[in-house]
Enzyme design. Sequence first.
Site, mmCIF file in Angstrom:
data_model
loop_
_atom_site.group_PDB
_atom_site.id
_atom_site.type_symbol
_atom_site.label_atom_id
_atom_site.label_comp_id
_atom_site.label_asym_id
_atom_site.label_seq_id
_atom_site.Cartn_x
_atom_site.Cartn_y
_atom_site.Cartn_z
ATOM 1 N N LYS A 145 6.181 -9.039 28.031
ATOM 2 C CA LYS A 145 5.353 -8.031 28.717
ATOM 3 C C LYS A 145 5.082 -6.881 27.789
ATOM 4 O O LYS A 145 5.998 -6.489 27.054
ATOM 5 C CB LYS A 145 6.065 -7.530 29.978
ATOM 6 C CG LYS A 145 6.288 -8.570 31.059
ATOM 7 C CD LYS A 145 5.046 -8.848 31.867
ATOM 8 C CE LYS A 145 5.322 -9.947 32.902
ATOM 9 N NZ LYS A 145 4.225 -10.177 33.810
ATOM 10 N N LYS A 173 1.669 -8.378 29.654
ATOM 11 C CA LYS A 173 1.391 -9.806 29.822
ATOM 12 C C LYS A 173 0.374 -10.364 28.854
ATOM 13 O O LYS A 173 0.346 -11.558 28.594
ATOM 14 C CB LYS A 173 1.011 -10.126 31.269
ATOM 15 C CG LYS A 173 -0.198 -9.399 31.824
ATOM 16 C CD LYS A 173 -0.612 -9.998 33.179
ATOM 17 C CE LYS A 173 0.226 -9.474 34.317
ATOM 18 N NZ LYS A 173 -0.105 -10.135 35.605
ATOM 19 N N LYS A 175 7.977 -17.763 28.917
ATOM 20 C CA LYS A 175 6.787 -18.205 29.644
ATOM 21 C C LYS A 175 5.569 -17.400 29.223
ATOM 22 O O LYS A 175 5.643 -16.185 29.066
ATOM 23 C CB LYS A 175 7.035 -18.027 31.147
ATOM 24 C CG LYS A 175 5.900 -18.441 32.031
ATOM 25 C CD LYS A 175 6.250 -18.150 33.485
ATOM 26 C CE LYS A 175 5.026 -18.140 34.353
ATOM 27 N NZ LYS A 175 4.004 -17.169 33.932
ATOM 28 N N ASP A 185 1.989 -15.724 30.160
ATOM 29 C CA ASP A 185 1.518 -15.184 31.431
ATOM 30 C C ASP A 185 0.251 -15.903 31.870
ATOM 31 O O ASP A 185 -0.378 -16.612 31.100
ATOM 32 C CB ASP A 185 1.354 -13.663 31.373
ATOM 33 C CG ASP A 185 1.999 -13.024 32.599
ATOM 34 O OD1 ASP A 185 1.923 -13.639 33.686
ATOM 35 O OD2 ASP A 185 2.588 -11.941 32.477
ATOM 36 N N GLU A 186 -0.083 -15.726 33.143
ATOM 37 C CA GLU A 186 -1.167 -16.518 33.736
ATOM 38 C C GLU A 186 -2.511 -16.297 33.053
ATOM 39 O O GLU A 186 -3.345 -17.193 33.006
ATOM 40 C CB GLU A 186 -1.267 -16.239 35.247
ATOM 41 C CG GLU A 186 -1.689 -14.826 35.664
ATOM 42 C CD GLU A 186 -0.566 -13.811 35.583
ATOM 43 O OE1 GLU A 186 0.590 -14.205 35.353
ATOM 44 O OE2 GLU A 186 -0.851 -12.590 35.743
ATOM 45 N N HIS A 195 1.730 -22.287 37.615
ATOM 46 C CA HIS A 195 1.560 -20.893 38.041
ATOM 47 C C HIS A 195 0.504 -20.911 39.147
ATOM 48 O O HIS A 195 -0.457 -21.669 39.069
ATOM 49 C CB HIS A 195 1.111 -20.028 36.867
ATOM 50 C CG HIS A 195 1.284 -18.553 37.134
ATOM 51 N ND1 HIS A 195 0.521 -17.888 38.051
ATOM 52 C CD2 HIS A 195 2.144 -17.638 36.625
ATOM 53 C CE1 HIS A 195 0.906 -16.611 38.081
ATOM 54 N NE2 HIS A 195 1.895 -16.430 37.234
ATOM 55 N N LYS A 242 8.051 -7.714 43.875
ATOM 56 C CA LYS A 242 6.879 -6.841 44.000
ATOM 57 C C LYS A 242 5.706 -7.480 44.753
ATOM 58 O O LYS A 242 4.731 -6.812 45.045
ATOM 59 C CB LYS A 242 6.406 -6.427 42.595
ATOM 60 C CG LYS A 242 5.773 -7.561 41.794
ATOM 61 C CD LYS A 242 5.337 -7.141 40.409
ATOM 62 C CE LYS A 242 4.618 -8.300 39.729
ATOM 63 N NZ LYS A 242 4.331 -8.070 38.331
ATOM 64 N N GLY A 261 8.598 -8.920 39.843
ATOM 65 C CA GLY A 261 9.289 -7.677 40.181
ATOM 66 C C GLY A 261 10.796 -7.807 40.259
ATOM 67 O O GLY A 261 11.461 -6.982 40.896
HETATM 68 C C1 CAP Z 1 5.918 -11.632 36.869
HETATM 69 C C2 CAP Z 1 4.587 -12.246 36.581
HETATM 70 C C3 CAP Z 1 4.240 -13.481 37.429
HETATM 71 C C4 CAP Z 1 4.242 -13.253 38.919
HETATM 72 C C5 CAP Z 1 3.459 -14.310 39.666
HETATM 73 C C6 CAP Z 1 3.452 -11.254 36.712
HETATM 74 O O1 CAP Z 1 6.236 -10.581 35.986
HETATM 75 O O2 CAP Z 1 4.569 -12.701 35.244
HETATM 76 O O3 CAP Z 1 2.979 -13.893 37.042
HETATM 77 O O4 CAP Z 1 5.549 -13.288 39.367
HETATM 78 O O5 CAP Z 1 3.618 -14.186 41.028
HETATM 79 O O6 CAP Z 1 2.496 -11.366 35.947
HETATM 80 O O7 CAP Z 1 3.474 -10.447 37.640
HETATM 81 P P1 CAP Z 1 7.428 -9.543 36.318
HETATM 82 P P2 CAP Z 1 4.283 -15.323 41.920
HETATM 83 O O8 CAP Z 1 8.727 -10.322 36.329
HETATM 84 O O9 CAP Z 1 7.407 -8.539 35.189
HETATM 85 O O10 CAP Z 1 7.130 -8.893 37.640
HETATM 86 O O11 CAP Z 1 5.564 -15.738 41.246
HETATM 87 O O12 CAP Z 1 4.512 -14.698 43.241
HETATM 88 O O13 CAP Z 1 3.311 -16.425 41.945
HETATM 89 MG MG MG Z 2 2.510 -13.316 35.325
#
Ligand code: CAP
Ligand code: MG
Length: 430
Positions: free
Chosen positions: A152, A154, A178, A180-181, A270, A310, A355
Amino acid sequence: MAIDWYNEFVNLNYEPEKNELICLYYFEPAAGISGREAAGRIASESSTGTWTTLFTMPPRMKALQATAFDIEGNVVMIAYPLDLWEEGNAVQLLSGIAGNIFGMKALKNLRLIDVSLPSAYTKHFKGPHFGNDGIRKMMGITGRPFTGAVPKPKIGFSAREHAKIGYETWMGGFDFVKDDENLTSTSFNRFDDRVEHMTKLRDVAEKETGEKKSAFLNITADVETMKKRADMLAENGWNYAMIDVVVAGTAAVMTMRDYCSDLGLAIHAHRAMHATFDRNRKHGITMQFLAKLMRLVGVSQIHTGTAVGKLTGSRRESIALADLLREKKTAAVEGMLLEQDWGKIKSAFPVSSGGLHPGLVPDVLDIYGTEMVLLVSGGIHGHPKGTRAGATATMQAIEAWQEGVTLEEKAKNAKELKEALGKWGHYKPV
Ligand code: CAP
Ligand code: MG
């Protein structure tokens, strides 16, 4: 002469046959439409019906009509004959049970809650290639959750910077790094550069720790590009590929499931974009259904929420999702799940993310137990001593939960955890 025939799709005395698909919908009729008529319209438009009676319908087609057989308040159960559905084509299933019906004027709201798939339908799908035992074996890790983190911020790091943070994550005791998306192959962080740097540092981390280290590298793109990226991962000794499964689409995931399995790659799914259709409690498609669909088409793991982090999603929902991914059979849960027997389809892991930080680890493990993938990203990179200490603190929090002691107790002899608790305590992000 009758103009429409919606009533023909309702029969409250009907008993579904064993090989029918059963759908559970929440619905709100538009003004002036009765519940029974609305239910009939859902069954009609999602099977053989249209807005009016037809001159052209051969009598044998009656056997393909769906039947709304149970209406309780705003909830209806509909049985769909097996012959309506193409074998092994999950995309076609969506066009029916999640298609036109969502736009009907006669409905104010409609939500597909779940579908119970008979074995006569599931037997045409391969499901996850590895299953959870296979993944455990591949990683050589038992008895605790898998752990992973996204560098991060991201998106924005170069491939080299990204891999360095990944290295710190692994060295702190985590199994996975991982992507990020929204990180795929950008001008400042090309996919092949990232693979190259990550591969080098993975090898170093494995040598230094003696542990298996892996990553969810995001291959999301058009299918031909995804195939090339999957090839690259396999050539460099990776055992996972990550796909943003909602944005990529079910057909792409189906193709990539087979392609990745042949290469020995598990799929990390994801779910970015899921909240566009599952967040509104009255309309859309639930996460239960998406998770079920993804297990059916064969991802190895999918995000299922935290309940305490979060992002939206309740504890009850996370538990239901975890069960429907992990178990061989799941019982009905009032207003949430229908019975499901997975037959030969293997299991998948739930992934809890969003979160989280060490202080929330016990809450998440209380919900999921150890058969899960725990992702803590901001919650390790924001540690006062940095990424490695943050990962270590998270591993210490897992140990505390397994030992049955409080985090505060554990922190007496675990300085990284103590520092994490000093910053975040048990804070639940809003
Ligand atoms: C989490 C995260 C994930 C979300 C996806 C983000 O980062 O990388 O993509 O958790 O949501 O980009 O927010 P943090 P979900 O750990 O820093 O919050 O798992 O609900 O699909
Ligand atoms: Mg993410």
